[in-house]
Design a protein around this motif. Sequence first.
Motif, PDB file in Angstrom:
ATOM      1  N   TYR A   1       0.834  -1.199   0.000  1.00 45.65           N
ATOM      2  CA  TYR A   1       0.000   0.000   0.000  1.00 45.65           C
ATOM      3  C   TYR A   1       0.875   1.258   0.000  1.00 45.65           C
ATOM      4  O   TYR A   1       1.974   1.264   0.575  1.00 45.65           O
ATOM      5  CB  TYR A   1      -0.916   0.028   1.215  1.00 45.65           C
ATOM      6  CG  TYR A   1      -2.007  -1.019   1.198  1.00 45.65           C
ATOM      7  CD1 TYR A   1      -3.196  -0.790   0.511  1.00 45.65           C
ATOM      8  CD2 TYR A   1      -1.849  -2.238   1.853  1.00 45.65           C
ATOM      9  CE1 TYR A   1      -4.198  -1.747   0.488  1.00 45.65           C
ATOM     10  CE2 TYR A   1      -2.850  -3.198   1.830  1.00 45.65           C
ATOM     11  CZ  TYR A   1      -4.023  -2.954   1.146  1.00 45.65           C
ATOM     12  OH  TYR A   1      -5.011  -3.896   1.122  1.00 45.65           O
ATOM     13  N   ILE A   2       0.377   2.314  -0.635  1.00 47.28           N
ATOM     14  CA  ILE A   2       1.047   3.611  -0.641  1.00 47.28           C
ATOM     15  C   ILE A   2       0.400   4.495   0.424  1.00 47.28           C
ATOM     16  O   ILE A   2      -0.820   4.670   0.445  1.00 47.28           O
ATOM     17  CB  ILE A   2       0.942   4.296  -2.018  1.00 47.28           C
ATOM     18  CG1 ILE A   2       1.580   3.422  -3.102  1.00 47.28           C
ATOM     19  CG2 ILE A   2       1.597   5.671  -1.982  1.00 47.28           C
ATOM     20  CD1 ILE A   2       3.074   3.230  -2.961  1.00 47.28           C
ATOM     21  N   TRP A   3       1.239   5.049   1.314  1.00 50.14           N
ATOM     22  CA  TRP A   3       0.784   5.959   2.365  1.00 50.14           C
ATOM     23  C   TRP A   3       1.228   7.376   2.034  1.00 50.14           C
ATOM     24  O   TRP A   3       2.356   7.574   1.570  1.00 50.14           O
ATOM     25  CB  TRP A   3       1.355   5.546   3.720  1.00 50.14           C
ATOM     26  CG  TRP A   3       0.809   4.260   4.257  1.00 50.14           C
ATOM     27  CD1 TRP A   3       1.172   3.002   3.884  1.00 50.14           C
ATOM     28  CD2 TRP A   3      -0.191   4.107   5.267  1.00 50.14           C
ATOM     29  NE1 TRP A   3       0.458   2.070   4.592  1.00 50.14           N
ATOM     30  CE2 TRP A   3      -0.376   2.718   5.454  1.00 50.14           C
ATOM     31  CE3 TRP A   3      -0.925   4.998   6.042  1.00 50.14           C
ATOM     32  CZ2 TRP A   3      -1.283   2.211   6.387  1.00 50.14           C
ATOM     33  CZ3 TRP A   3      -1.833   4.498   6.966  1.00 50.14           C
ATOM     34  CH2 TRP A   3      -2.002   3.120   7.129  1.00 50.14           C
ATOM     35  N   ILE A   4       0.358   8.342   2.297  1.00 53.53           N
ATOM     36  CA  ILE A   4       0.674   9.755   2.059  1.00 53.53           C
ATOM     37  C   ILE A   4       0.412  10.524   3.346  1.00 53.53           C
ATOM     38  O   ILE A   4      -0.667  10.417   3.947  1.00 53.53           O
ATOM     39  CB  ILE A   4      -0.167  10.342   0.909  1.00 53.53           C
ATOM     40  CG1 ILE A   4       0.123   9.591  -0.402  1.00 53.53           C
ATOM     41  CG2 ILE A   4       0.150  11.825   0.730  1.00 53.53           C
ATOM     42  CD1 ILE A   4      -0.865   8.537  -0.740  1.00 53.53           C
ATOM     43  N   ALA A   5       1.419  11.278   3.768  1.00 52.94           N
ATOM     44  CA  ALA A   5       1.299  12.108   4.971  1.00 52.94           C
ATOM     45  C   ALA A   5       0.924  13.530   4.569  1.00 52.94           C
ATOM     46  O   ALA A   5       1.463  14.072   3.597  1.00 52.94           O
ATOM     47  CB  ALA A   5       2.611  12.108   5.739  1.00 52.94           C
ATOM     48  N   SER A   6       0.018  14.128   5.328  1.00 46.41           N
ATOM     49  CA  SER A   6      -0.417  15.486   5.023  1.00 46.41           C
ATOM     50  C   SER A   6      -0.706  16.227   6.318  1.00 46.41           C
ATOM     51  O   SER A   6      -0.541  15.683   7.417  1.00 46.41           O
ATOM     52  CB  SER A   6      -1.665  15.469   4.131  1.00 46.41           C
ATOM     53  OG  SER A   6      -2.815  15.131   4.890  1.00 46.41           O
ATOM     54  N   ASP A   7      -1.158  17.460   6.191  1.00 46.66           N
ATOM     55  CA  ASP A   7      -1.478  18.259   7.375  1.00 46.66           C
ATOM     56  C   ASP A   7      -2.883  17.973   7.885  1.00 46.66           C
ATOM     57  O   ASP A   7      -3.306  18.569   8.869  1.00 46.66           O
ATOM     58  CB  ASP A   7      -1.314  19.749   7.057  1.00 46.66           C
ATOM     59  CG  ASP A   7      -2.323  20.226   6.039  1.00 46.66           C
ATOM     60  OD1 ASP A   7      -2.702  19.422   5.165  1.00 46.66           O
ATOM     61  OD2 ASP A   7      -2.730  21.402   6.100  1.00 46.66           O
ATOM     62  N   MET A   8      -3.611  17.068   7.229  1.00 44.58           N
ATOM     63  CA  MET A   8      -4.964  16.733   7.670  1.00 44.58           C
ATOM     64  C   MET A   8      -5.167  15.229   7.752  1.00 44.58           C
ATOM     65  O   MET A   8      -6.234  14.707   7.422  1.00 44.58           O
ATOM     66  CB  MET A   8      -6.004  17.360   6.738  1.00 44.58           C
ATOM     67  CG  MET A   8      -6.039  18.873   6.795  1.00 44.58           C
ATOM     68  SD  MET A   8      -7.422  19.561   5.868  1.00 44.58           S
ATOM     69  CE  MET A   8      -7.169  21.314   6.142  1.00 44.58           C
ATOM     70  N   GLY A   9      -4.152  14.539   8.190  1.00 40.17           N
ATOM     71  CA  GLY A   9      -4.262  13.101   8.358  1.00 40.17           C
ATOM     72  C   GLY A   9      -3.371  12.342   7.391  1.00 40.17           C
ATOM     73  O   GLY A   9      -2.639  12.928   6.585  1.00 40.17           O
ATOM     74  N   VAL A  10      -3.423  11.022   7.477  1.00 38.85           N
ATOM     75  CA  VAL A  10      -2.670  10.164   6.575  1.00 38.85           C
ATOM     76  C   VAL A  10      -3.646   9.378   5.709  1.00 38.85           C
ATOM     77  O   VAL A  10      -4.781   9.117   6.106  1.00 38.85           O
ATOM     78  CB  VAL A  10      -1.732   9.199   7.340  1.00 38.85           C
ATOM     79  CG1 VAL A  10      -0.677   9.964   8.094  1.00 38.85           C
ATOM     80  CG2 VAL A  10      -2.531   8.306   8.283  1.00 38.85           C
ATOM     81  N   SER A  11      -3.183   9.002   4.512  1.00 33.52           N
ATOM     82  CA  SER A  11      -4.025   8.281   3.569  1.00 33.52           C
ATOM     83  C   SER A  11      -3.334   6.999   3.146  1.00 33.52           C
ATOM     84  O   SER A  11      -2.126   6.986   2.904  1.00 33.52           O
ATOM     85  CB  SER A  11      -4.314   9.137   2.329  1.00 33.52           C
ATOM     86  OG  SER A  11      -4.869  10.383   2.692  1.00 33.52           O
ATOM     87  N   LYS A  12      -4.113   5.938   3.057  1.00 30.14           N
ATOM     88  CA  LYS A  12      -3.622   4.660   2.529  1.00 30.14           C
ATOM     89  C   LYS A  12      -4.262   4.441   1.170  1.00 30.14           C
ATOM     90  O   LYS A  12      -5.482   4.404   1.048  1.00 30.14           O
ATOM     91  CB  LYS A  12      -3.956   3.511   3.487  1.00 30.14           C
ATOM     92  CG  LYS A  12      -3.353   2.179   3.054  1.00 30.14           C
ATOM     93  CD  LYS A  12      -3.532   1.096   4.111  1.00 30.14           C
ATOM     94  CE  LYS A  12      -4.943   0.577   4.139  1.00 30.14           C
ATOM     95  NZ  LYS A  12      -5.092  -0.638   4.988  1.00 30.14           N
ATOM     96  N   PHE A  13      -3.437   4.271   0.138  1.00 29.25           N
ATOM     97  CA  PHE A  13      -3.912   4.209  -1.245  1.00 29.25           C
ATOM     98  C   PHE A  13      -3.690   2.814  -1.806  1.00 29.25           C
ATOM     99  O   PHE A  13      -2.598   2.241  -1.684  1.00 29.25           O
ATOM    100  CB  PHE A  13      -3.169   5.251  -2.085  1.00 29.25           C
ATOM    101  CG  PHE A  13      -3.657   5.376  -3.502  1.00 29.25           C
ATOM    102  CD1 PHE A  13      -5.001   5.499  -3.782  1.00 29.25           C
ATOM    103  CD2 PHE A  13      -2.753   5.391  -4.555  1.00 29.25           C
ATOM    104  CE1 PHE A  13      -5.457   5.629  -5.088  1.00 29.25           C
ATOM    105  CE2 PHE A  13      -3.195   5.520  -5.862  1.00 29.25           C
ATOM    106  CZ  PHE A  13      -4.547   5.642  -6.130  1.00 29.25           C
TER     107      PHE A  13
END
Length: 845
Positions: free
Chosen positions: A48-60
């Motif tokens: 899975y690809i994870w993305i970190a941001s200023d409004m949470g993390v996302s699993k793609f």
Amino acid sequence: MKNIILFLLLLFFENACLSQESYLRHYAVNQGLPSNETYSAFQDSKGYIWIASDMGVSKFDGYNFKVYTSHDGLTDNTVFRFYEDSKARIWFYTFSGRMCYYFNDSIYTAGPGLNEKLRAFIGSGYITGISAGENDTMIITTSNGMLNLLPEFKGNKVQWNNFEITTTKETFKINGGYVTAEPVDGAKTLLTEHLTGKSEIKHLLPFRFDDFKSVTKLANGVLIVSGESFSAQITGNETLSRIRETRMVCWYESTDSTIWLGSLKQGIGLFNESNLLSPNKKFLLDYSVTSVLKDRENGYWFTTLEDGIFYLPSIQFNYFSLPNETLQYPKNSIHKASSGKIWWFGSKKLFEMDPDQIREVPLLWSQKNWDSLGTTLWNSYIDTSGEIWLGTSLGIGVFNNDLSRLKKNITIHGLDSRLIICDSKRNIWSLCHRCISEIDNGSKHVLRSVPLPSRAETACEDFNGNVLIGTLNGIYTLTPDTLIWAGAKSEIFKTRFVDIKRFNALMIGATRGGGLVIWNKDTLIQITTADGLLSNLCRSIFVENDGTIWVAGNKGLNAIRFEKKSNKMVINSFTVDDGLLSNDNFQVLKNDSLLWLLSNKGVSVFDPDKVLQNDSPPPVYIANITTDKKAIALKDRATLDYSTNFIQIGFTGLTYKNAGKQRYEYRLNGYDTATYCTQNTYVQFTKLPPGNYSFVVTCINNSGVKSDHPAIFSFTISRPFYQKTWFICLLFLLAICCLLVLTLFNIKRIRRRENRKTQLNRKIAGLEMESLRAQMNPHFIFNCLNAIQDFILSNDATSAKHYLSSFSKLIRKTLNNSRRSAINLQEEIDFLTLYLSLERMRFSE
């Protein structure tokens, strides 16, 4: 003490609407990200690809983004980076410094008492690195020092409530150890490398500690340092050299001795490790690229502060933008040059390209001052002698082999030379929209010009030595004597042909609406979207020496191969998802190993053997299970009630080069042995009978590579209660009880019947006795005996003997008859006759 980290400073930059490269796939808020301000990307051990941001993390997963926030357990919604330990726990670098991790689709805090202690230690600082030590010890490097988080084990669970301090200097995790930074004399910074098993290495940097931001170490030992307004490298001989006069935001080292460096508002560049001053390639200019991730399919992910995340399928592509002068007539404007390079015709200029650069080729027109008249360049042909024929809007110019001298101007009918070909007799043919002209190769004289009944677009010599001309009305065959319309022979030859090529004894034609047509003297094959072609609207074809056919159209690029042994046709498809500039392509050409593809957005150049083959097996997972539209928990084995009418199984194959277009093969063991194929990410089953089942699914990527390990979901449909053992046993016991009751009842009934029969027999016996008594009256018997006595007394022995004999017969008959329920009439007459004879003897007639 510094209170801002590299990423923290970036948080406050205003988002901007910037241009982006069209060949990069883009994901932002509109595609499901929680924020366009992204800090890093990470691929976990499952794929899975994870993305970190200023409004949470996302699993793609290639389809959708699953967002996790503080509502799901994050200790802070602003997350900068990730770290995955050996037990597949994913740790988060949070803005607040409070520790949490993801495991088995849930987020946990490190320990009930740890985070407040960490927050007190870090203060206004930040976390610079996370790594795992021995026995679940977690090593945390921060701007205020390095810590070892100490684990506490409670059964199978572990948590961290305390830590020990290793150093209180600003610390960064690097390969093989860590680096500490501290101020010296207020104007310098001292970096100290602490490498496992080695002595400390100190570097005195000529800039203030307050200007220092970050440090990393490359595999070759070079340190990359970044300050407030500069980036520099430290080589092994302690030499400090500046890379650029701007702060470096991110870096990523590849395994091929290249490194990615990104700066604020200056995009991302790919450098050789030996030269960090001049990039080989640059992407996302004017963006602040915060991280680079290379996934397992060799695709690259770039997170940005301004506009989410971008995906580059392959670094092997080179791209050329279209000069403005080529936009009017882009079709059929790339050709092989005599130098082995590629020529690209603008409407007024000629460009020469190799994979790395493009340059204009000066043309010296000696007659008519063609350039000043606005001559349009259309095409070229290079003769075996080296002469270069250029087709233009004002005829044909024949040049020497380096284009330095114009040898001949050839004026043709209609002037416009759109296409130049050579036949097997080495004569040259020039095609314009309404006419085709034959030119003698030696004298350069026009031998004949043949008007065409319809607008022409392509021409090619066929296997009979005739010239085929593709027009709006289909194909015409030009023989030495006449022009013949091929549409009368076959309906397909009435279609608009835009490109025709010959390969050995085969003719291959690209049509506008009819797909690809292949024919020879005996066979005709039409290949359309039903066979796997991306579009029936084809524009250009190129045939390799091995027979591979490349087809460019308005929806991408196809490669068609015929297997030699089975002659089976294999069609591969390539689009922007694979790295093409555009799906709308005008011309395809292969030169050596490189494929050149002209589109409305420029030229894509790549080696298809290196770029288009995706050898990475895609992992596949069961994503969700619903029964009767209600979600159930994923288990190793589930038991479903027999009343379940509807089962839906969702699954996900993780491949990003062709995200959302991968195929799946599945089967349901226990129900059907057949294997089915689908592009859906779920299957549905209704009214499965009771039994044990195993659902097995594999994913197939864009190159036909299957998953190494299938995803399996085993489940049982329970039997209804009337088919269960306890119910069957209960029925058996009830049957036994019923049988016992029936047996007892029957015995009782038989006894009653026997009692009635006994009573009846007694009654019959009584009646028989009464009948016997009725038949043999005692008075009669006494009278008979008296009669016998009288005969004896009177010495009438004969009469006495006769009377006694008859009397005994009567007694015997009476006894015999008493045993029988009925006697026949004759026996009754004989009985009565004997009785009367006795009475007669006693009374003397």
